[in-house]
Scaffold this active site. Sequence first.
Site, PDB file in Angstrom:
ATOM      1  N   HIS A 149       0.813  -1.219   0.000  1.00  0.00           N
ATOM      2  CA  HIS A 149       0.000   0.000   0.000  1.00  0.00           C
ATOM      3  C   HIS A 149       0.846   1.268   0.000  1.00  0.00           C
ATOM      4  O   HIS A 149       0.347   2.350  -0.273  1.00  0.00           O
ATOM      5  CB  HIS A 149      -0.983   0.001   1.175  1.00  0.00           C
ATOM      6  CG  HIS A 149      -0.393   0.304   2.513  1.00  0.00           C
ATOM      7  ND1 HIS A 149      -0.101  -0.671   3.451  1.00  0.00           N
ATOM      8  CD2 HIS A 149      -0.057   1.474   3.096  1.00  0.00           C
ATOM      9  CE1 HIS A 149       0.384  -0.103   4.536  1.00  0.00           C
ATOM     10  NE2 HIS A 149       0.416   1.194   4.341  1.00  0.00           N
ATOM     11  N   ASP A 151       0.154  -7.670   1.674  1.00  0.00           N
ATOM     12  CA  ASP A 151       0.546  -6.261   1.660  1.00  0.00           C
ATOM     13  C   ASP A 151       2.063  -6.107   1.647  1.00  0.00           C
ATOM     14  O   ASP A 151       2.620  -5.263   2.343  1.00  0.00           O
ATOM     15  CB  ASP A 151      -0.050  -5.512   2.858  1.00  0.00           C
ATOM     16  CG  ASP A 151      -0.070  -3.999   2.640  1.00  0.00           C
ATOM     17  OD1 ASP A 151       0.184  -3.565   1.500  1.00  0.00           O
ATOM     18  OD2 ASP A 151      -0.305  -3.249   3.617  1.00  0.00           O
ATOM     19  N   GLY A 206       3.351   6.462   7.988  1.00  0.00           N
ATOM     20  CA  GLY A 206       4.724   6.658   7.524  1.00  0.00           C
ATOM     21  C   GLY A 206       5.642   5.548   7.991  1.00  0.00           C
ATOM     22  O   GLY A 206       6.690   5.311   7.404  1.00  0.00           O
ATOM     23  N   ASN A 207       5.265   4.838   9.069  1.00  0.00           N
ATOM     24  CA  ASN A 207       6.025   3.669   9.512  1.00  0.00           C
ATOM     25  C   ASN A 207       5.730   2.447   8.651  1.00  0.00           C
ATOM     26  O   ASN A 207       6.455   1.445   8.722  1.00  0.00           O
ATOM     27  CB  ASN A 207       5.703   3.302  10.967  1.00  0.00           C
ATOM     28  CG  ASN A 207       6.521   4.084  11.967  1.00  0.00           C
ATOM     29  OD1 ASN A 207       5.994   4.888  12.729  1.00  0.00           O
ATOM     30  ND2 ASN A 207       7.827   3.860  11.964  1.00  0.00           N
ATOM     31  N   SER A 208       4.665   2.512   7.856  1.00  0.00           N
ATOM     32  CA  SER A 208       4.269   1.362   7.050  1.00  0.00           C
ATOM     33  C   SER A 208       5.424   0.885   6.176  1.00  0.00           C
ATOM     34  O   SER A 208       6.058   1.679   5.471  1.00  0.00           O
ATOM     35  CB  SER A 208       3.083   1.718   6.154  1.00  0.00           C
ATOM     36  OG  SER A 208       1.922   1.918   6.914  1.00  0.00           O
ATOM     37  N   GLY A 253      -8.366 -26.490  -4.033  1.00  0.00           N
ATOM     38  CA  GLY A 253      -9.602 -26.500  -4.807  1.00  0.00           C
ATOM     39  C   GLY A 253     -10.814 -26.966  -4.034  1.00  0.00           C
ATOM     40  O   GLY A 253     -11.594 -27.785  -4.531  1.00  0.00           O
ATOM     41  N   VAL A 254     -10.983 -26.459  -2.810  1.00  0.00           N
ATOM     42  CA  VAL A 254     -12.169 -26.779  -2.015  1.00  0.00           C
ATOM     43  C   VAL A 254     -12.682 -25.522  -1.344  1.00  0.00           C
ATOM     44  O   VAL A 254     -11.924 -24.576  -1.121  1.00  0.00           O
ATOM     45  CB  VAL A 254     -11.876 -27.835  -0.919  1.00  0.00           C
ATOM     46  CG1 VAL A 254     -11.596 -29.198  -1.524  1.00  0.00           C
ATOM     47  CG2 VAL A 254     -10.735 -27.379  -0.010  1.00  0.00           C
ATOM     48  N   ILE A 267     -14.249 -24.473   2.244  1.00  0.00           N
ATOM     49  CA  ILE A 267     -14.190 -25.097   3.563  1.00  0.00           C
ATOM     50  C   ILE A 267     -14.765 -24.175   4.633  1.00  0.00           C
ATOM     51  O   ILE A 267     -14.916 -22.971   4.426  1.00  0.00           O
ATOM     52  CB  ILE A 267     -12.733 -25.452   3.939  1.00  0.00           C
ATOM     53  CG1 ILE A 267     -11.818 -24.229   3.796  1.00  0.00           C
ATOM     54  CG2 ILE A 267     -12.227 -26.623   3.135  1.00  0.00           C
ATOM     55  CD1 ILE A 267     -10.379 -24.480   4.193  1.00  0.00           C
TER      56      ILE A 267
END
Length: 491
Positions: free
Chosen positions: A121, A151, A222-224, A280-281, A283
Amino acid sequence: MKPQSLALARENATPLRLFWLTTLSMILIVSQSLMAQARGAPESFADLAETISPSVVNITTSTTVAGRTGPQGIVPEGSPFEDFFREFQDRGNRGDRPRRSSALGSGFVISEDGFIVTNNHVIEGADEITIEFFEGFELPAELIGTDPNTDIALLKVEADRPLPYVLFGDSNTARVGDWVMAMGNPLGQGFSVSAGIVSARNRALSGTYDDYIQTDAAINRGNSGGPLFNMEGEVIGVNTAILSPNGGSIGIGFSMASNVVTRVVDQLQEFGETRRGWLGVRIQDVDEDVAEALGLEEAKGALVSDVPEGPAKEAGVLAGDVIVTFDGREVEDTRQLVRIVANSPVGKTVRVVVNRDGQTETLLVTLTRREDAQRAVPAAQTEDAPVEPSTLDLMGLTLSPLTEEIREQLELADNAKGLAVMSVDETSEAYEKGLRAGDLITEAGQSAVLSLGDLEDRIDEAKEAGRKSILLLVRRGGDPRFVALSLAEDE
C-alpha cells in the site's frame, strides 16, 4: 541483609531467630534466581539502533492524479451555481489539469545488491518511487513485484557500492513480552526509532494469510513497510497497520510476521509474482454442533462444503469430508489449512486424510497454482426427483420444494435443486445460525434432499443413529456452507 551478615547473625541466634534467618536467606536466594532468569529491559537501544539504521530507508512515491472536470462535491450536478463554481475553478488554473500526489512510507534493505522490502500500500499506483538512505543520498527504485494478500512489495535500486542490509529472523521464536524495536519514517519526520514489546502473536485482521505480531512500539502513518527488529537485530516483522480511533499510535500496532514475508519475498525475487498452492475446495470450521452431527470426537479440522472443478475433485474429495491432516500435518481449523496449502509448492502431490462417514480415507492431491485457478464451478448435483407441491414447518423453518415460480422469485438457475427456505422463525436456532428466507437447502445428513420427504427421512435416520443434530448444506447466492441444527425430541 547481606549474606555475610546473615552468617554472623546465625552464630549467636536463638532457635526462633535462626528459623527466621534461614527463611529470609531462602527468600533472597529464590528472588536472586528469579531475577537472573528474567530478561530485563536493556540499558539502552543505542548500539542496536546504530548498527541497523543504515539498512532502513524512507520511501517517497509520486503519482499523477487526473484533475476534476467540474465542481464535483461542491454543488449538485445541474445546480444553477454549477457554472459559477466551474468559472471559479478555471480562474484558479485548476480545471481538468492533472496534478501530482506524493506519499511517504518506510522500508529496509535485505541484500547488498539493493533489494528492498516495503508494504504494497506504500507504493501502490506510484509512477515514481524514490528511496532515501540513512546516509542522506537518494536512488530511484524499480518495482519487482507485489503481493496484495500480505501487503508486501519488493523493490530494487542500483547503487555503485554494496549497501548495508539486514537479515530476517524466525518470527516463530518471538514470545509475548519480548523486547522489539520499530524503525521508519513516522508522519514524514524522517528516520525514527521506537521500542516496545511483543503484545500478542498470530493476530488475524482481514486477510486470508494474515499472521501479525502485535506490538506496543509506537507505529504511526509513515512507519508502514518499516522493519520490526528483535534484540539480535533481525527483522521479525514488517510494520503494516495500527488500531487507532484518531489515526495516531495508541500502542496497538501490527507487523506481518517474517516467516510469512520471507516466502513472499523469495517468490517475488524469483518470479516477480507469488505462486501459492491451491487445493480447490470450499471449507468451513468444524464447531461443536457440526462435530456432533458428524459423530466426530473433537471439533477440529476443515469441513469441505463444496468441491468445484480442480485438483481436490480429481483426487476424489467430496462435500461433507472433514480434512484432518494435510501433507502430514494435523489440521486444526480452516485458517491453518489455507496457510499450509498456500505455502506448499505448486505441482506437489500431497497426502490428504479425510474423515468420511466416520471412517478415514487417504487421498493423493496434486496441487495447482491458486493464482491460475479459474472461478469455482459448483459441483454437479443429482438428477431431478419428484417434489410435493406443499410446505413443511420444521426446526423453525418453513420449507418448500422448488417450483418454477419459486425459482424465478429466488433467481435460481434452472438446474438448481433442493428445498427453498420460505421463512425463518426469528426465535429459532436456525435464525441464530444465520439461515434466512431465500436460502436453498441441498443436503441433509450429507445426502441430497430433493423433496420434503427426503428431509424427513434424513431426520429420522439421524434420530435412529442417536444424533442430537443434523447437518444441512445451505446455499445462498451459490455460496455453500454447512449448518448443524438441533433435532427436537419426539413427543
